[in-house]
Design an enzyme around this catalytic site. Sequence first.
Site, mmCIF file in Angstrom:
data_model
loop_
_atom_site.group_PDB
_atom_site.id
_atom_site.type_symbol
_atom_site.label_atom_id
_atom_site.label_comp_id
_atom_site.label_asym_id
_atom_site.label_seq_id
_atom_site.Cartn_x
_atom_site.Cartn_y
_atom_site.Cartn_z
ATOM 1 N N GLY A 91 0.826 -1.205 0.000
ATOM 2 C CA GLY A 91 0.000 0.000 0.000
ATOM 3 C C GLY A 91 0.862 1.257 0.000
ATOM 4 O O GLY A 91 2.100 1.184 -0.017
ATOM 5 N N LEU A 105 1.396 3.646 2.350
ATOM 6 C CA LEU A 105 2.203 3.848 3.547
ATOM 7 C C LEU A 105 3.288 2.779 3.673
ATOM 8 O O LEU A 105 4.450 3.080 3.966
ATOM 9 C CB LEU A 105 1.290 3.861 4.780
ATOM 10 C CG LEU A 105 1.895 4.281 6.104
ATOM 11 C CD1 LEU A 105 2.622 5.618 6.002
ATOM 12 C CD2 LEU A 105 0.803 4.352 7.175
ATOM 13 N N ALA A 116 -5.240 -2.645 5.508
ATOM 14 C CA ALA A 116 -6.655 -2.373 5.786
ATOM 15 C C ALA A 116 -7.485 -2.618 4.535
ATOM 16 O O ALA A 116 -6.961 -2.666 3.426
ATOM 17 C CB ALA A 116 -6.845 -0.930 6.243
ATOM 18 N N TYR A 117 -8.791 -2.765 4.748
ATOM 19 C CA TYR A 117 -9.750 -2.747 3.638
ATOM 20 C C TYR A 117 -10.103 -1.280 3.429
ATOM 21 O O TYR A 117 -10.686 -0.644 4.308
ATOM 22 C CB TYR A 117 -10.995 -3.554 4.006
ATOM 23 C CG TYR A 117 -12.014 -3.626 2.882
ATOM 24 C CD1 TYR A 117 -12.196 -4.792 2.155
ATOM 25 C CD2 TYR A 117 -12.807 -2.521 2.556
ATOM 26 C CE1 TYR A 117 -13.132 -4.859 1.130
ATOM 27 C CE2 TYR A 117 -13.735 -2.575 1.524
ATOM 28 C CZ TYR A 117 -13.892 -3.746 0.821
ATOM 29 O OH TYR A 117 -14.809 -3.798 -0.189
ATOM 30 N N THR A 118 -9.726 -0.714 2.282
ATOM 31 C CA THR A 118 -9.876 0.738 2.080
ATOM 32 C C THR A 118 -10.780 1.123 0.910
ATOM 33 O O THR A 118 -10.881 2.309 0.580
ATOM 34 C CB THR A 118 -8.487 1.382 1.858
ATOM 35 O OG1 THR A 118 -7.858 0.751 0.741
ATOM 36 C CG2 THR A 118 -7.608 1.247 3.086
ATOM 37 N N THR A 133 -8.423 6.339 10.519
ATOM 38 C CA THR A 133 -8.903 7.267 9.485
ATOM 39 C C THR A 133 -9.802 8.372 10.033
ATOM 40 O O THR A 133 -10.452 8.200 11.074
ATOM 41 C CB THR A 133 -9.697 6.466 8.426
ATOM 42 O OG1 THR A 133 -10.287 7.359 7.483
ATOM 43 C CG2 THR A 133 -10.810 5.650 9.049
ATOM 44 N N ASP A 134 -9.868 9.478 9.294
ATOM 45 C CA ASP A 134 -10.800 10.560 9.612
ATOM 46 C C ASP A 134 -12.245 10.142 9.358
ATOM 47 O O ASP A 134 -13.177 10.829 9.791
ATOM 48 C CB ASP A 134 -10.472 11.808 8.776
ATOM 49 C CG ASP A 134 -10.549 11.546 7.270
ATOM 50 O OD1 ASP A 134 -10.124 10.463 6.830
ATOM 51 O OD2 ASP A 134 -11.025 12.435 6.533
ATOM 52 N N TYR A 169 -17.108 1.585 5.778
ATOM 53 C CA TYR A 169 -15.659 1.655 5.952
ATOM 54 C C TYR A 169 -15.310 2.344 7.274
ATOM 55 O O TYR A 169 -14.536 1.828 8.082
ATOM 56 C CB TYR A 169 -15.025 2.404 4.773
ATOM 57 C CG TYR A 169 -13.597 2.827 5.009
ATOM 58 C CD1 TYR A 169 -12.571 1.880 5.088
ATOM 59 C CD2 TYR A 169 -13.259 4.172 5.175
ATOM 60 C CE1 TYR A 169 -11.259 2.267 5.321
ATOM 61 C CE2 TYR A 169 -11.952 4.568 5.408
ATOM 62 C CZ TYR A 169 -10.955 3.614 5.482
ATOM 63 O OH TYR A 169 -9.662 4.001 5.724
ATOM 64 N N TRP A 219 -6.937 11.652 3.780
ATOM 65 C CA TRP A 219 -6.614 12.019 2.399
ATOM 66 C C TRP A 219 -5.182 11.614 2.020
ATOM 67 O O TRP A 219 -4.407 12.423 1.517
ATOM 68 C CB TRP A 219 -6.785 13.524 2.194
ATOM 69 C CG TRP A 219 -8.140 14.096 2.456
ATOM 70 C CD1 TRP A 219 -9.184 13.523 3.132
ATOM 71 C CD2 TRP A 219 -8.604 15.403 2.048
ATOM 72 N NE1 TRP A 219 -10.252 14.385 3.178
ATOM 73 C CE2 TRP A 219 -9.931 15.545 2.530
ATOM 74 C CE3 TRP A 219 -8.018 16.445 1.360
ATOM 75 C CZ2 TRP A 219 -10.672 16.702 2.314
ATOM 76 C CZ3 TRP A 219 -8.758 17.604 1.149
ATOM 77 C CH2 TRP A 219 -10.083 17.718 1.616
#
Length: 280
Positions: A11, A13, A62-64, A103-104, A127, A152
């Site tokens: 991914g 990151l 993660a599942y994104t 996450t936000d 999500y 983001w």
Amino acid sequence: MKKILVTGAKGQLGSELSVLSSSYPQFEWIFADRKKVTLDDLEFLDFQLNEINPDIIFNCGAYTAVDKAEEEIDLAFRINYSAVNLIAKYAFQNKIKLIHISTDYVFDGSSSIGLNEEAKTNPINIYGESKLFGEIACLKENPDSIIIRTSWVYSKFGNNFVKTMQRLMQERETINVVNDQIGSPTYANDLAKVMIDIVESLNWIPGIYNYSNEGEISWYDFALSIKELGGYNCNVVGVPSLSYFTPAKRPKFSLLDKKKIKEIYNLAIPDYKESLKKMF
């Protein structure tokens, strides 16, 4: 030599951590893609963790797929909640340092001021809900965990808004971009450095932290910055979210307040445009 396991190695990151790892030879780095650490097969995941036997875990996997999660609910929760629950439990039992990325999207977007770590969570899509469940499980099973909420995320790796804009601005004369969702981007390379800095600092203060680059902008503003830095001639038009139907709702406002992480880890967080320049 301390061994760091990075899940979600392919991914954005994970890829940035891979680039940085050569500058930190004091650690043994294990970069685990879906084959090496299988987040959707919990029995096998337990076996894999024991085989790797890390000292530190960066859980970036993660599942994104935000819209797809509205249909693939079980899979989203298995990866974002059940796997996190297992990893946190394993880390606690084996005295392993765990940094988990969130996450936000745990927020509903109804705020008008920067959201700190104590702000009320209320996800408006599957999500976000699965990620919130993961946060709760992480701290319950391993109170010594560090959770970093970010927003983001973009990078030169993987699929993200910046790369999509770069492509579209070269292909089209005009593009429409949403102008009523407010937040701040995160350059994955900056976040990767922060994660390593936390481990290196030896100042391990568990809990939830927020991290993104500085700035309060819309996706439209972000697109204009991409256009400027790329020198593209494309016409960028700001439009309301209602112009686009998406299966999953997005929070209208998810600007993260970074005061806590800045004070505890003495961080100087770059402005979003400064980091965008670095990526270019």
